[in-house]
Design a protein around this motif. Structure first.
Motif, PDB file in Angstrom:
ATOM      1  N   GLY A  68     108.273  -8.763 118.200  1.00  0.00           N
ATOM      2  CA  GLY A  68     107.648  -8.059 119.298  1.00  0.00           C
ATOM      3  C   GLY A  68     107.731  -6.556 119.111  1.00  0.00           C
ATOM      4  O   GLY A  68     108.754  -6.018 118.706  1.00  0.00           O
ATOM      5  N   LEU A  69     106.636  -5.886 119.430  1.00  0.00           N
ATOM      6  CA  LEU A  69     106.599  -4.444 119.225  1.00  0.00           C
ATOM      7  C   LEU A  69     107.676  -3.743 120.028  1.00  0.00           C
ATOM      8  O   LEU A  69     108.393  -2.872 119.522  1.00  0.00           O
ATOM      9  CB  LEU A  69     105.221  -3.923 119.621  1.00  0.00           C
ATOM     10  N   LEU A  70     107.833  -4.129 121.262  1.00  0.00           N
ATOM     11  CA  LEU A  70     108.790  -3.453 122.133  1.00  0.00           C
ATOM     12  C   LEU A  70     110.216  -3.608 121.606  1.00  0.00           C
ATOM     13  O   LEU A  70     110.956  -2.627 121.473  1.00  0.00           O
ATOM     14  CB  LEU A  70     108.687  -4.013 123.552  1.00  0.00           C
ATOM     15  N   ASN A  71     110.572  -4.834 121.307  1.00  0.00           N
ATOM     16  CA  ASN A  71     111.928  -5.063 120.797  1.00  0.00           C
ATOM     17  C   ASN A  71     112.167  -4.349 119.484  1.00  0.00           C
ATOM     18  O   ASN A  71     113.240  -3.801 119.240  1.00  0.00           O
ATOM     19  CB  ASN A  71     112.189  -6.563 120.631  1.00  0.00           C
ATOM     20  N   SER A  72     111.150  -4.325 118.635  1.00  0.00           N
ATOM     21  CA  SER A  72     111.325  -3.651 117.350  1.00  0.00           C
ATOM     22  C   SER A  72     111.506  -2.164 117.534  1.00  0.00           C
ATOM     23  O   SER A  72     112.339  -1.536 116.880  1.00  0.00           O
ATOM     24  CB  SER A  72     110.105  -3.892 116.467  1.00  0.00           C
ATOM     25  N   VAL A  73     110.721  -1.591 118.418  1.00  0.00           N
ATOM     26  CA  VAL A  73     110.854  -0.157 118.641  1.00  0.00           C
ATOM     27  C   VAL A  73     112.241   0.164 119.200  1.00  0.00           C
ATOM     28  O   VAL A  73     112.893   1.117 118.786  1.00  0.00           O
ATOM     29  CB  VAL A  73     109.743   0.333 119.606  1.00  0.00           C
ATOM     30  N   LEU A  74     112.692  -0.657 120.133  1.00  0.00           N
ATOM     31  CA  LEU A  74     114.014  -0.428 120.709  1.00  0.00           C
ATOM     32  C   LEU A  74     115.092  -0.514 119.630  1.00  0.00           C
ATOM     33  O   LEU A  74     116.012   0.300 119.579  1.00  0.00           O
ATOM     34  CB  LEU A  74     114.298  -1.451 121.804  1.00  0.00           C
ATOM     35  N   THR A  75     114.964  -1.522 118.778  1.00  0.00           N
ATOM     36  CA  THR A  75     115.971  -1.658 117.717  1.00  0.00           C
ATOM     37  C   THR A  75     115.918  -0.471 116.781  1.00  0.00           C
ATOM     38  O   THR A  75     116.942   0.068 116.372  1.00  0.00           O
ATOM     39  CB  THR A  75     115.720  -2.946 116.921  1.00  0.00           C
ATOM     40  N   ALA A  76     114.687  -0.052 116.432  1.00  0.00           N
ATOM     41  CA  ALA A  76     114.562   1.076 115.516  1.00  0.00           C
ATOM     42  C   ALA A  76     115.162   2.338 116.119  1.00  0.00           C
ATOM     43  O   ALA A  76     115.679   3.194 115.405  1.00  0.00           O
ATOM     44  CB  ALA A  76     113.088   1.300 115.178  1.00  0.00           C
ATOM     45  N   MET A  77     115.095   2.449 117.444  1.00  0.00           N
ATOM     46  CA  MET A  77     115.645   3.640 118.089  1.00  0.00           C
ATOM     47  C   MET A  77     117.146   3.505 118.320  1.00  0.00           C
ATOM     48  O   MET A  77     117.748   4.361 118.955  1.00  0.00           O
ATOM     49  CB  MET A  77     114.957   3.859 119.452  1.00  0.00           C
ATOM     50  N   GLY A  78     117.685   2.404 117.837  1.00  0.00           N
ATOM     51  CA  GLY A  78     119.125   2.238 117.995  1.00  0.00           C
ATOM     52  C   GLY A  78     119.503   1.617 119.328  1.00  0.00           C
ATOM     53  O   GLY A  78     120.673   1.507 119.665  1.00  0.00           O
ATOM     54  N   LEU A  79     118.483   1.210 120.111  1.00  0.00           N
ATOM     55  CA  LEU A  79     118.795   0.626 121.410  1.00  0.00           C
ATOM     56  C   LEU A  79     118.689  -0.890 121.344  1.00  0.00           C
ATOM     57  O   LEU A  79     118.243  -1.529 122.276  1.00  0.00           O
ATOM     58  CB  LEU A  79     117.810   1.153 122.461  1.00  0.00           C
ATOM     59  N   GLY A  80     119.075  -1.460 120.187  1.00  0.00           N
ATOM     60  CA  GLY A  80     118.915  -2.896 119.989  1.00  0.00           C
ATOM     61  C   GLY A  80     119.488  -3.736 121.115  1.00  0.00           C
ATOM     62  O   GLY A  80     119.017  -4.832 121.380  1.00  0.00           O
ATOM     63  N   GLY A  81     120.491  -3.184 121.793  1.00  0.00           N
ATOM     64  CA  GLY A  81     121.072  -3.942 122.887  1.00  0.00           C
ATOM     65  C   GLY A  81     120.110  -4.205 124.024  1.00  0.00           C
ATOM     66  O   GLY A  81     120.288  -5.130 124.807  1.00  0.00           O
ATOM     67  N   LEU A  82     119.066  -3.382 124.099  1.00  0.00           N
ATOM     68  CA  LEU A  82     118.115  -3.576 125.184  1.00  0.00           C
ATOM     69  C   LEU A  82     117.051  -4.609 124.842  1.00  0.00           C
ATOM     70  O   LEU A  82     116.271  -4.984 125.687  1.00  0.00           O
ATOM     71  CB  LEU A  82     117.419  -2.247 125.518  1.00  0.00           C
ATOM     72  N   ALA A  83     117.021  -5.029 123.598  1.00  0.00           N
ATOM     73  CA  ALA A  83     115.988  -6.003 123.202  1.00  0.00           C
ATOM     74  C   ALA A  83     116.177  -7.276 124.011  1.00  0.00           C
ATOM     75  O   ALA A  83     117.282  -7.744 124.208  1.00  0.00           O
ATOM     76  CB  ALA A  83     116.090  -6.287 121.713  1.00  0.00           C
ATOM     77  N   HIS A  84     115.114  -7.858 124.424  1.00  0.00           N
ATOM     78  CA  HIS A  84     115.174  -8.790 125.542  1.00  0.00           C
ATOM     79  C   HIS A  84     114.027  -9.783 125.455  1.00  0.00           C
ATOM     80  O   HIS A  84     112.987  -9.430 124.949  1.00  0.00           O
ATOM     81  CB  HIS A  84     114.986  -7.930 126.793  1.00  0.00           C
ATOM     82  N   PRO A  85     114.200 -10.996 125.920  1.00  0.00           N
ATOM     83  CA  PRO A  85     113.026 -11.871 126.051  1.00  0.00           C
ATOM     84  C   PRO A  85     112.283 -11.522 127.333  1.00  0.00           C
ATOM     85  O   PRO A  85     112.477 -12.114 128.386  1.00  0.00           O
ATOM     86  CB  PRO A  85     113.642 -13.270 126.136  1.00  0.00           C
TER      87      PRO A  85
END
Lengths: 273, 435, 323
Positions: free
Chosen positions: C163-180
């Protein structure tokens, strides 16, 4: 060029729009990649290979040219219909007095709430009884009829700010209500009329449910593309092509006519700048 | 023989607005009209199939017209989204006439029979020799109260799990588990290599498959039949035991977190197992076989295979959940002779072989088994000696199906005993008003 | 003597180019020489509209009203039930929840899409020529069909790394926010709202922008040359001009959001656990999946009546008099 607008304005707006269309860019790119690469996410970049396969197979598999022509026919006729009938009705509601004026207006405007599914089934039975199935009238009538809910509101809203002096002047000059409409109001209302036109074109062009039900032989583009969605295969690449082709035309129309309806050439007093 | 069932509940994403139904009449005429035979005229099929299922239908039509040259097959094509019954009902109510149609929902069959719209085919069973080609278990599946209304022409095993050989190798699982305990024990091996054991797509409907297979293995198909006809309530201990077993599965670490399950539809789950390798097993119908080959480009047998639901040791391990497709004839068919002839023909060797060639399982006893690929052959053998139960989502009345799916979603969010009590109560309340 | 509408006065005061007409506040003579001709002219202008409208809307509406009095289950014979469906709706917890969801949905999508459209159009009005392309691009999001919008955002909200959103969050170091995102009842509706508002912003944008263009550019140029800064120009010239467009945009987006269906169907199918089921989706499910046409019709009517109740005072107030 307006004086000197601050430099940051276009930059900010451009930035916003670029972020805005990232999802759309995704569709374009998906149409150029093999489906196996995008099945795990349309923007996955692990394996980037471009191919025009989808574009070619859509062209060969589906009757696009015919679909295009049918879409053009339906949309243009419906658009002209709305553009002609709506200002007349809006003028009548705004400037003329007749019985049930308010009731009719309330009914027409609130009809906008009715979802298409509600409208379509009774109409289907009716058209079947009357034998209008597969006749373009069966599609054009709802296209235009359903547009009044929002189009009359739009034009009437504009007419509320119409300079009354002009109408008065026309009356003084001896024009009856219809002549006032055709000679005074209409020429000065091109902006909202074109707005109605552009929006109606867009809605009719994208319309799927109504032609899906009422037409059988000559099908517009969205219906043609609805047959792309296979039961197993996602066919994302083909569907992306379909989406792009379907969306491109109304955008071009918008670009071509946006000056007319942005009202740059019109001022409220009726006198030309 | 390959097995193939239509993904009828797939939330397909169309390039236009997702509407409800479309009636696009497709005139389909055969070329030759040969010398006179007993059966002639137009045979009209109300058809909602698409994609490769449609290809198979065309092949069947061609085959039939070869056998009966005086018949012209015509199709009325309904383009549909989601549950096709809405489209079929609307078409029938608007007065659409046809001779035969394809049905895959026993609940719908019942509805049509109660409305007097289907023809009783029981005389054909012996009279036209259908019984020579089909075993009586298929007759039972297509009957209501002993009267036959549908002739099955294809079926799918719904108690089999798909997996990839690569993932199994990575986890060090050399033989597929035969019992429940072995199955659950393997979870650790999968979790150790960062693979979630089971992919459950709970977004719409596919999470119900597990409930059903567990129920049937614990309680048997007779109980299942009672449940679906509401002879026992949903608050019955059999249901609660099933849910507790399902909860065991989740607590054993099978599926990842609930929200992820709820965000996945069956196709996402399929991709996760077959393509991404992030999940180990998915229990889904045989249409996934086609998806694995055409969308994911995998080779059956080499890259992926299926394994039947493990034995639970409750004395009901010879069961399987199945789906079928059948042809039914309308009571007001314009050409009953041709329709009867077609229904009698559909399970003969010629027809059955066409079905098999298109990657689907045929119930006919005359089918050439060597036409099946390894996956379908496995599923056919698994079902061959099993007591079968039709998949419940197609069997329960309309209202109840939706509630069933949503309540099971609630259960997945929190598989505790308290939830099980609440869920079964709500289901029973809905069932009480649905029958 | 009939009163002029206050709207006219307002415009006459605001529009810098209107000829001085006694302060624009003219009490108009009754213009009785039109009155008799009015009705005839009105019919002439309205008859085609009313005919088409009658076919497309009135007839289906009556059918819907008729259906709502019957208890219909699939192809079983319908049973007349009078107001039974409405009573059942009132007791139906799922419907009540759908009402709440609809209020939330409508309010937020309208606020977001119209608000964003208004803001961007005001900015564009400051620099019309340079912002043509951005306007077209944002309108393109509106031009895409609802179902395709759903598909696009499915890809953004995918629960895994795809998912674009989760990938962007992970790339920004906010992987913890990645979510279903679409599977969690707490986030599903908001994600839907964002997706839908993204698509719907294009319409208010162009409508309001068009309204702001009613003024001649030389006026704004003159204002700049006179040293006025953008903030003042915005506040005193452009913003007031945008109000009529804002009104139309609010109306269309508000009522349009009540009809939203495809985006919801594609993204969440009303789930998870019916948390994103609006009245429109409820109606679809009851009418077309469960084929309880009567019940679904009753739900549609409830919606229609609710909208009527809200809109009638507004419309009456604004059509109080004609001259």
């Amino acid at each position: 060029m307006i004086g000197r607008p601050p430099r940051w304005v276009p930059i900010v707006v451009w930035l916003i729009s670029i972020i805005w269309i990232v999802p759309l860019v995704g569709i374009v790119v998906t149409s150029l990649r093999p489906p196996a690469d995008t099945v795990l996410g349309w923007w996955r970049l692990d394996h980037v290979v471009f191919t025009v396969q989808a574009w070619i197979s859509v062209w060969s598999k589906y009757p696009l040219a015919q679909g295009f022509w049918v879409s053009v026919q339906l949309s243009v006729i419906a658009t002209v219909g709305s553009m002609v009938l709506t200002p007349a009705a809006a003028y009548a509601f705004q400037f003329l007095r007749f019985p049930f004026r308010r009731t009719l207006l309330i009914i027409i405007i609130n009809a906008f709430v009715l979802p298409q599914q509600v409208v379509v089934i009774p109409l289907f039975t009716l058209w079947r009884q009357v034998g209008l199935i597969d006749n373009i009238a069966s599609v054009l009538i709802p296209y235009v009829g359903l547009s009044f809910a929002w189009s009359i509101f739009l034009v009437k809203n504009f007419l509320e700010d119409f300079p009354f002096e002009l109408i008065e002047a026309a009356r003084v000059d001896g024009c009856g209500p219809i002549r006032t409409f055709s000679h005074v109001v209409l020429p000065n209302s091109l902006a909202p009329i074109f707005a109605v036109g552009i929006l109606q074109f867009l809605f009719c062009w994208n319309s799927l449910l109504i032609p899906l039900l009422f037409l059988r032989t000559q099908l517009p583009l969205p219906v043609v593309f609805a047959q792309i969605a296979g039961t197993y295969d996602a066919n994302w690449d083909l569907q992306s092509v379909a989406a792009i082709v379907t969306t491109a035309v109304p955008l071009v129309v918008f670009l071509a006519f946006q000056r007319q309806f942005a009202g740059g050439a019109m001022s409220r007093s009726g006198s030309k700048e | 023989m390959k097995s193939h069932a239509i993904a009828r509940r797939r939330a397909t994403i169309a390039a236009g607005r997702v509407g409800l139904i479309a009636l696009a009449a497709l005139a389909f005429s055969a070329p030759a009209r040969a010398a006179a035979a007993d059966v002639s005229g137009d045979l009209v099929l109300l058809d909602w199939a698409a994609g490769s299922e449609e290809d198979m239908l065309k092949a069947l039509e061609a085959g039939f017209m070869k056998a009966y040259p005086n018949v012209t097959f015509k199709e009325i094509n309904l383009t549909t989204q989601g549950d096709q019954r809405g489209a079929i009902r609307a078409a029938l109510q608007a007065g659409q006439k046809a001779d035969i149609f394809i049905n895959t929902w026993p609940a719908f069959r019942k509805e049509l029979v109660d409305a007097g719209m289907l023809k009783d085919l029981t005389p054909l069973w012996t009279g036209a020799g259908i019984g020579d080609n089909l075993s009586s278990s298929w007759k039972d599946l297509g009957s209501i109260d002993g009267k036959l209304y549908g002739i099955t022409y294809t079926f799918g095993d719904r108690s089999a799990m798909f997996y990839t050989t690569a993932t199994m190798k990575k986890a060090g699982i050399t033989a597929q588990p035969k019992t429940w305990d072995e199955f659950v024990a393997n979870f650790k091996k999968l979790n150790d290599v960062k693979v979630n054991p089971i992919a459950i797509g709970a977004k719409v409907w596919s999470h119900t498959e597990w409930f059903e297979s567990i129920y049937e293995h614990l309680n048997g198909v007779d109980m299942a039949a009672k449940l679906t006809s509401h002879q026992i309530p949903w608050t019955d201990p059999s249901v609660k035991n099933t849910l507790k077993k399902y909860a065991e599965l989740i607590k054993a670490g099978c599926c990842g977190d609930a929200n992820t399950m709820l965000a996945m539809d069956w196709d996402n789950a399929s991709d996760a197992v077959l393509k991404a390798g992030t999940y180990g097993y998915q229990m889904i119908g045989m249409w996934n076989n086609d998806r694995a080959q055409s969308t994911d480009g995998l080779k059956q047998g080499d890259d992926y295979f299926i394994t039947q639901f493990p034995a639970m040791g409750a004395g009901h391990d010879d069961v399987a959940s199945v789906d079928t497709k059948e042809f039914s004839e309308f009571a007001n068919a314009a050409n009953p002779a041709a329709a009867d002839a077609f229904l009698a023909w559909i399970d003969t060797k010629d027809a059955a072989d066409i079905v098999a060639q298109h990657g689907l399982a045929s119930p006919s006893t005359k089918v050439d088994g060597s036409l099946y690929g390894p996956v379908i052959k496995y599923s056919v053998d698994a079902v061959a000696n099993a007591k079968v139960q039709f998949v419940m989502g197609d069997l329960l009345p309309g209202d109840l199906v939706d509630e069933y799916r949503v309540q099971l979603q609630k259960f997945l969010q929190d598989p505790s005993d308290a939830t099980i009590d609440a869920v079964t109560q709500d289901l029973e309340a809905k069932a009480a008003s649905s029958y | 003597m009939t009163e002029a509408t206050s709207d006219i006065e307002g415009v006459a005061n605001k529009s810098p180019k209107s000829p001085a007409t006694g302060g624009g506040r003219r009490k108009l003579a009754a213009a009785r020489w039109w009155k008799n001709g009015d009705v005839g002219a009105a019919y002439l202008l309205l008859v085609p509209v009313l005919v088409l409208f009658a076919f497309s809307v009135i007839y289906p509406l009556f059918q819907t009203i008729w259906l709502s009095f019957w208890d219909i289950k699939g192809l079983y014979p319908p049973k007349f039930t009078g107001l039974g469906n409405f009573l059942a709706l009132a007791r139906d917890a799922t419907f009540q929840h759908a009402v709440v969801t609809t209020l939330l949905w409508t309010g937020c999508t309208t606020l977001l899409s119209v608000g964003a459209g208004w803001g961007i159009s005001l900015l564009c009005a400051l620099a019309p020529r340079q912002t043509l392309m951005p306007r077209v691009l944002i309108f393109a999001a509106f031009g895409v069909s609802e179902a395709v919008t759903g598909y696009i955002w499915l890809g953004i909200y995918r629960p895994d790394a795809g998912g674009l959103l989760n990938s962007v969050l992970t790339a920004m170091g906010l992987g913890g926010l990645a979510h279903p995102w679409l599977g969690d009842v707490n986030t599903a509706l908001w994600c839907l709202i964002i997706a839908y508002s993204w698509a719907q912003t294009g319409l208010p944008l162009i409508l309001i922008y068009a309204a702001t263009q009613a003024i001649s550019k030389t006026v704004i140029e003159a204002a700049y040359i006179d040293g006025a800064e953008s903030g003042a120009i915005m506040r005193h010239i452009i913003a007031p001009l945008s109000l009529p467009g804002l009104r139309v945009a609010l109306f269309i987006n508000l009522l349009g959001s009540l009809r939203a269906f495809d985006t919801i169907y594609v993204l969440t199918a009303g789930g998870p656990v019916r948390s994103t089921e609006t009245i429109g989706f409820f109606m679809y499910r009851e009418s077309f999946t469960q084929f309880k046409l009567g019940y679904g019709a009753a739900a549609t009517l409830v919606l229609l009546i609710a909208v009527l109740i809200i809109s009638i005072p507004a419309i009456i107030q604004r059509t109080k008099e004609v001259r």
